[in-house]
Scaffold this motif. Structure first.
Motif, PDB file in Angstrom:
ATOM      1  N   TYR A   1      -6.594  12.226  22.438  1.00  0.00           N
ATOM      2  CA  TYR A   1      -6.638  10.889  21.873  1.00  0.00           C
ATOM      3  C   TYR A   1      -5.507  10.027  22.436  1.00  0.00           C
ATOM      4  CZ  TYR A   1      -9.885  12.591  18.290  1.00  0.00           C
ATOM      5  OH  TYR A   1     -10.969  13.116  17.642  1.00  0.00           O
ATOM      6  N   SER A   2      -5.763   8.738  22.581  1.00  0.00           N
ATOM      7  CA  SER A   2      -4.722   7.789  22.977  1.00  0.00           C
ATOM      8  C   SER A   2      -3.848   7.482  21.760  1.00  0.00           C
ATOM      9  CB  SER A   2      -5.347   6.496  23.490  1.00  0.00           C
ATOM     10  OG  SER A   2      -6.012   5.802  22.440  1.00  0.00           O
ATOM     11  N   GLU A   3      -2.718   6.809  21.990  1.00  0.00           N
ATOM     12  CA  GLU A   3      -1.842   6.448  20.880  1.00  0.00           C
ATOM     13  C   GLU A   3      -2.549   5.503  19.908  1.00  0.00           C
ATOM     14  OE1 GLU A   3       1.989   5.066  22.123  1.00  0.00           O
ATOM     15  OE2 GLU A   3       2.360   6.805  23.412  1.00  0.00           O
ATOM     16  N   VAL A   4      -3.336   4.590  20.443  1.00  0.00           N
ATOM     17  CA  VAL A   4      -4.082   3.661  19.583  1.00  0.00           C
ATOM     18  C   VAL A   4      -5.074   4.429  18.722  1.00  0.00           C
ATOM     19  CG1 VAL A   4      -5.749   1.766  19.559  1.00  0.00           C
ATOM     20  CG2 VAL A   4      -3.795   1.686  21.115  1.00  0.00           C
ATOM     21  N   GLU A   5      -5.780   5.380  19.329  1.00  0.00           N
ATOM     22  CA  GLU A   5      -6.760   6.172  18.574  1.00  0.00           C
ATOM     23  C   GLU A   5      -6.074   7.035  17.527  1.00  0.00           C
ATOM     24  OE1 GLU A   5     -10.270   6.683  21.960  1.00  0.00           O
ATOM     25  OE2 GLU A   5      -8.592   8.100  21.895  1.00  0.00           O
ATOM     26  N   LEU A   6      -4.893   7.581  17.860  1.00  0.00           N
ATOM     27  CA  LEU A   6      -4.162   8.405  16.890  1.00  0.00           C
ATOM     28  C   LEU A   6      -3.697   7.563  15.701  1.00  0.00           C
ATOM     29  CD1 LEU A   6      -2.112  10.557  19.407  1.00  0.00           C
ATOM     30  CD2 LEU A   6      -3.857  11.414  17.837  1.00  0.00           C
ATOM     31  N   ALA A   7      -3.316   6.298  15.963  1.00  0.00           N
ATOM     32  CA  ALA A   7      -2.935   5.409  14.869  1.00  0.00           C
ATOM     33  C   ALA A   7      -4.145   5.130  13.977  1.00  0.00           C
ATOM     34  CB  ALA A   7      -2.369   4.103  15.427  1.00  0.00           C
ATOM     35  N   GLN A   8      -5.313   4.980  14.578  1.00  0.00           N
ATOM     36  CA  GLN A   8      -6.540   4.781  13.798  1.00  0.00           C
ATOM     37  C   GLN A   8      -6.866   6.024  12.977  1.00  0.00           C
ATOM     38  OE1 GLN A   8      -9.416   3.812  16.805  1.00  0.00           O
ATOM     39  NE2 GLN A   8      -8.729   1.699  17.020  1.00  0.00           N
ATOM     40  N   ILE A   9      -6.659   7.189  13.569  1.00  0.00           N
ATOM     41  CA  ILE A   9      -6.897   8.452  12.864  1.00  0.00           C
ATOM     42  C   ILE A   9      -5.945   8.574  11.667  1.00  0.00           C
ATOM     43  CG2 ILE A   9      -6.614  10.959  13.058  1.00  0.00           C
ATOM     44  CD1 ILE A   9      -7.678  10.656  15.959  1.00  0.00           C
ATOM     45  N   ALA A  10      -4.670   8.219  11.885  1.00  0.00           N
ATOM     46  CA  ALA A  10      -3.693   8.272  10.792  1.00  0.00           C
ATOM     47  C   ALA A  10      -4.110   7.349   9.655  1.00  0.00           C
ATOM     48  CB  ALA A  10      -2.308   7.881  11.317  1.00  0.00           C
ATOM     49  N   SER A  11      -4.547   6.148   9.999  1.00  0.00           N
ATOM     50  CA  SER A  11      -4.982   5.187   8.980  1.00  0.00           C
ATOM     51  C   SER A  11      -6.176   5.723   8.205  1.00  0.00           C
ATOM     52  CB  SER A  11      -5.329   3.856   9.648  1.00  0.00           C
ATOM     53  OG  SER A  11      -5.787   2.917   8.692  1.00  0.00           O
ATOM     54  N   LYS A  12      -7.123   6.336   8.914  1.00  0.00           N
ATOM     55  CA  LYS A  12      -8.308   6.896   8.262  1.00  0.00           C
ATOM     56  C   LYS A  12      -7.915   8.048   7.325  1.00  0.00           C
ATOM     57  CE  LYS A  12     -12.047   7.436  10.744  1.00  0.00           C
ATOM     58  NZ  LYS A  12     -13.151   6.722  10.037  1.00  0.00           N
ATOM     59  N   MET A  13      -7.026   8.924   7.790  1.00  0.00           N
ATOM     60  CA  MET A  13      -6.593  10.054   6.971  1.00  0.00           C
ATOM     61  C   MET A  13      -5.871   9.579   5.713  1.00  0.00           C
ATOM     62  SD  MET A  13      -5.198  12.839   9.731  1.00  0.00           S
ATOM     63  CE  MET A  13      -6.313  13.736  10.814  1.00  0.00           C
ATOM     64  N   VAL A  14      -4.993   8.581   5.867  1.00  0.00           N
ATOM     65  CA  VAL A  14      -4.246   8.056   4.727  1.00  0.00           C
ATOM     66  C   VAL A  14      -5.208   7.524   3.673  1.00  0.00           C
ATOM     67  CG1 VAL A  14      -2.710   6.201   3.973  1.00  0.00           C
ATOM     68  CG2 VAL A  14      -2.123   7.560   5.977  1.00  0.00           C
ATOM     69  N   GLY A  15      -6.220   6.793   4.112  1.00  0.00           N
ATOM     70  CA  GLY A  15      -7.210   6.257   3.181  1.00  0.00           C
ATOM     71  C   GLY A  15      -7.985   7.356   2.476  1.00  0.00           C
ATOM     72  N   GLN A  16      -8.363   8.400   3.228  1.00  0.00           N
ATOM     73  CA  GLN A  16      -9.112   9.505   2.632  1.00  0.00           C
ATOM     74  C   GLN A  16      -8.277  10.266   1.604  1.00  0.00           C
ATOM     75  OE1 GLN A  16     -10.139  11.576   6.239  1.00  0.00           O
ATOM     76  NE2 GLN A  16     -12.080  10.477   6.498  1.00  0.00           N
ATOM     77  N   MET A  17      -6.955  10.249   1.782  1.00  0.00           N
ATOM     78  CA  MET A  17      -6.061  10.922   0.839  1.00  0.00           C
ATOM     79  C   MET A  17      -5.721  10.042  -0.363  1.00  0.00           C
ATOM     80  SD  MET A  17      -3.327  12.532   3.548  1.00  0.00           S
ATOM     81  CE  MET A  17      -3.794  13.766   4.779  1.00  0.00           C
ATOM     82  N   ASN A  18      -6.196   8.802  -0.364  1.00  0.00           N
ATOM     83  CA  ASN A  18      -5.896   7.848  -1.441  1.00  0.00           C
ATOM     84  C   ASN A  18      -4.440   7.407  -1.423  1.00  0.00           C
ATOM     85  OD1 ASN A  18      -7.768   6.568  -3.020  1.00  0.00           O
ATOM     86  ND2 ASN A  18      -7.962   8.221  -4.503  1.00  0.00           N
ATOM     87  N   TYR A  19      -3.901   7.245  -0.222  1.00  0.00           N
ATOM     88  CA  TYR A  19      -2.559   6.717  -0.038  1.00  0.00           C
ATOM     89  C   TYR A  19      -2.645   5.458   0.802  1.00  0.00           C
ATOM     90  CZ  TYR A  19      -0.259  11.011  -1.725  1.00  0.00           C
ATOM     91  OH  TYR A  19       0.193  12.053  -2.492  1.00  0.00           O
ATOM     92  N   ARG A  20      -1.499   4.809   0.968  1.00  0.00           N
ATOM     93  CA  ARG A  20      -1.368   3.683   1.878  1.00  0.00           C
ATOM     94  C   ARG A  20       0.001   3.739   2.539  1.00  0.00           C
ATOM     95  NH1 ARG A  20       1.973  -0.260  -0.327  1.00  0.00           N
ATOM     96  NH2 ARG A  20       1.293  -1.761   1.241  1.00  0.00           N
ATOM     97  N   LEU A  21       0.091   3.213   3.763  1.00  0.00           N
ATOM     98  CA  LEU A  21       1.375   3.073   4.438  1.00  0.00           C
ATOM     99  C   LEU A  21       1.847   1.646   4.251  1.00  0.00           C
ATOM    100  CD1 LEU A  21       0.645   4.839   7.868  1.00  0.00           C
ATOM    101  CD2 LEU A  21       1.590   5.867   5.810  1.00  0.00           C
ATOM    102  N   ASP A  22       3.101   1.469   3.779  1.00  0.00           N
ATOM    103  CA  ASP A  22       3.603   0.102   3.715  1.00  0.00           C
ATOM    104  C   ASP A  22       3.947  -0.359   5.129  1.00  0.00           C
ATOM    105  OD1 ASP A  22       6.120   1.110   4.394  1.00  0.00           O
ATOM    106  OD2 ASP A  22       6.948   0.881   2.375  1.00  0.00           O
ATOM    107  N   GLU A  23       4.375  -1.602   5.255  1.00  0.00           N
ATOM    108  CA  GLU A  23       4.581  -2.168   6.601  1.00  0.00           C
ATOM    109  C   GLU A  23       5.581  -1.358   7.405  1.00  0.00           C
ATOM    110  OE1 GLU A  23       5.835  -6.442   8.675  1.00  0.00           O
ATOM    111  OE2 GLU A  23       5.365  -6.333   6.533  1.00  0.00           O
ATOM    112  N   GLY A  24       6.670  -0.956   6.763  1.00  0.00           N
ATOM    113  CA  GLY A  24       7.676  -0.164   7.469  1.00  0.00           C
ATOM    114  C   GLY A  24       7.147   1.207   7.866  1.00  0.00           C
ATOM    115  N   ALA A  25       6.335   1.802   7.010  1.00  0.00           N
ATOM    116  CA  ALA A  25       5.771   3.116   7.308  1.00  0.00           C
ATOM    117  C   ALA A  25       4.776   3.045   8.450  1.00  0.00           C
ATOM    118  CB  ALA A  25       5.104   3.689   6.061  1.00  0.00           C
ATOM    119  N   GLN A  26       4.029   1.953   8.532  1.00  0.00           N
ATOM    120  CA  GLN A  26       3.078   1.801   9.634  1.00  0.00           C
ATOM    121  C   GLN A  26       3.813   1.755  10.966  1.00  0.00           C
ATOM    122  OE1 GLN A  26      -0.555   1.644   9.435  1.00  0.00           O
ATOM    123  NE2 GLN A  26       0.061   2.272  11.493  1.00  0.00           N
TER     124      GLN A  26
END
Length: 307
Positions: free
Chosen positions: A209-234
């Motif tokens: 995966y590219s870095e962009v795709e990995l960031a998308q994967i992280a976002s998808k996983m966070v949502g599936q776990m019922n969490y969110r990343l704040d701006e600093g965490a992103q």
């Protein structure tokens, strides 16, 4: 015109409705599910659609008596860890089942340890038991190259390979075998085992995966776990991906999931400490938010490996 010629003419004019086969099999939802589950992997998804089209046409040909034998469907999935090989195997099994190429559509995932015994007479029953469980579905053998260890004269992996070869040929209408592992090691494995190579009809390479795709994967996983990343965490996650991806033993989506699991552990400890030192009341937003602090505590930011 002879009787044989007349039969050929009749067969040539017969038709079959491919759209009806597709509707009956209902495989489009499976492909759509794969698109939803996995980010990127465009070449892999394209190959999966090609194989699905081949299976539909093969089914149409069989319905008109044009095919005499079941097509060989054994596959090799090559690529680094965490690139979606197991997920694609599960969806491939569903497609095979819906089109009638396997009876059950289940997947049995194994490694060398599940097939190869430690002493004489142990390997055959182990391998046959696994094959019995996999019949009617897909046998997924991860890190398949470990079956062959030429440096060890007393290794029993070759016995497992010989049993697999026989079953792959004689029961290919009731079992699909998918071998998986690193591409270079799988190439070496096939060079050393031409019988196995000749039985693999489809080779699919899974890119990193590219870095962009990995960031998308992280976002998808966070949502599936019922969490969110704040701006600093992103921002921290983007930096983490760039750093971790450059380190040894990076496992793509698997490494991202591990990083998020550790961040959730740190988040829980942070919230617990705060609650013990002040108000015990915690909001849903606080319980669901991962901050930069939770991610930047990883040793990766200090030049260390993982965590």
């Amino acid at each position: 015109m002879s009787a044989i010629a007349e039969v050929q003419v009749v067969s040539a004019t017969a038709t079959v409705n491919l759209q009806q086969i597709l509707r009956d099999a209902d495989i489009q939802p499976v492909i759509d599910q794969l698109d939803a589950e996995l980010v990127g992997l465009a070449p892999v998804k394209a190959r999966l659609r090609d194989i699905a089209a081949f299976l539909v046409v093969s089914r149409a040909r069989a319905s008109l008596g044009l095919d005499a034998a079941t097509p060989s469907l054994h596959m090799c999935f090559s690529g680094n860890p965490g690139t979606g090989k197991t997920t694609v195997a599960l969806r491939m099994a569903e497609i095979l089942h819906r089109l009638g190429y396997v009876r059950k559509g289940h997947v049995v995932s194994v490694t060398r340890d599940d097939l190869v015994g430690q002493y004489i007479g142990h390997t055959a029953p182990k391998t046959k038991e696994v094959l019995k469980k996999a019949m009617g579905g897909v046998l997924f053998i991860d890190e398949a190259y470990y079956l062959y260890r030429p440096e060890n004269e007393r290794d029993y992996g070759q016995e497992a390979i010989e049993i697999l070869l026989q079953v792959m040929e004689n029961h290919r209408d009731d079992l699909v075998v998918i071998l998986a592992g690193y591409k270079d090691r799988m190439d070496t494995f096939f060079q050393s085992n031409p019988g196995m190579s000749s039985r693999i009809a489809h080779h699919i390479d899974f890119p990193d995966y590219s870095e962009v795709e990995l960031a998308q994967i992280a976002s998808k996983m966070v949502g599936q776990m019922n969490y969110r990343l704040d701006e600093g965490a992103q921002q921290a996650m983007d930096e983490y991906i760039a750093l971790r991806r450059a380190q040894p033993h990076f496992a793509n989506a698997r490494s991202i999931r591990n990083a998020l699991d550790r961040a959730r552990l740190r988040q829980a400890n942070r919230i617990f400490r705060q609650a013990m030192q002040g108000s015990a009341e915690v909001s849903a937003a606080e319980l669901s938010t991962i901050t930069a602090e939770d991610l930047r505590a990883s040793r990766v930011f200090a030049g260390g490996l993982t965590t």
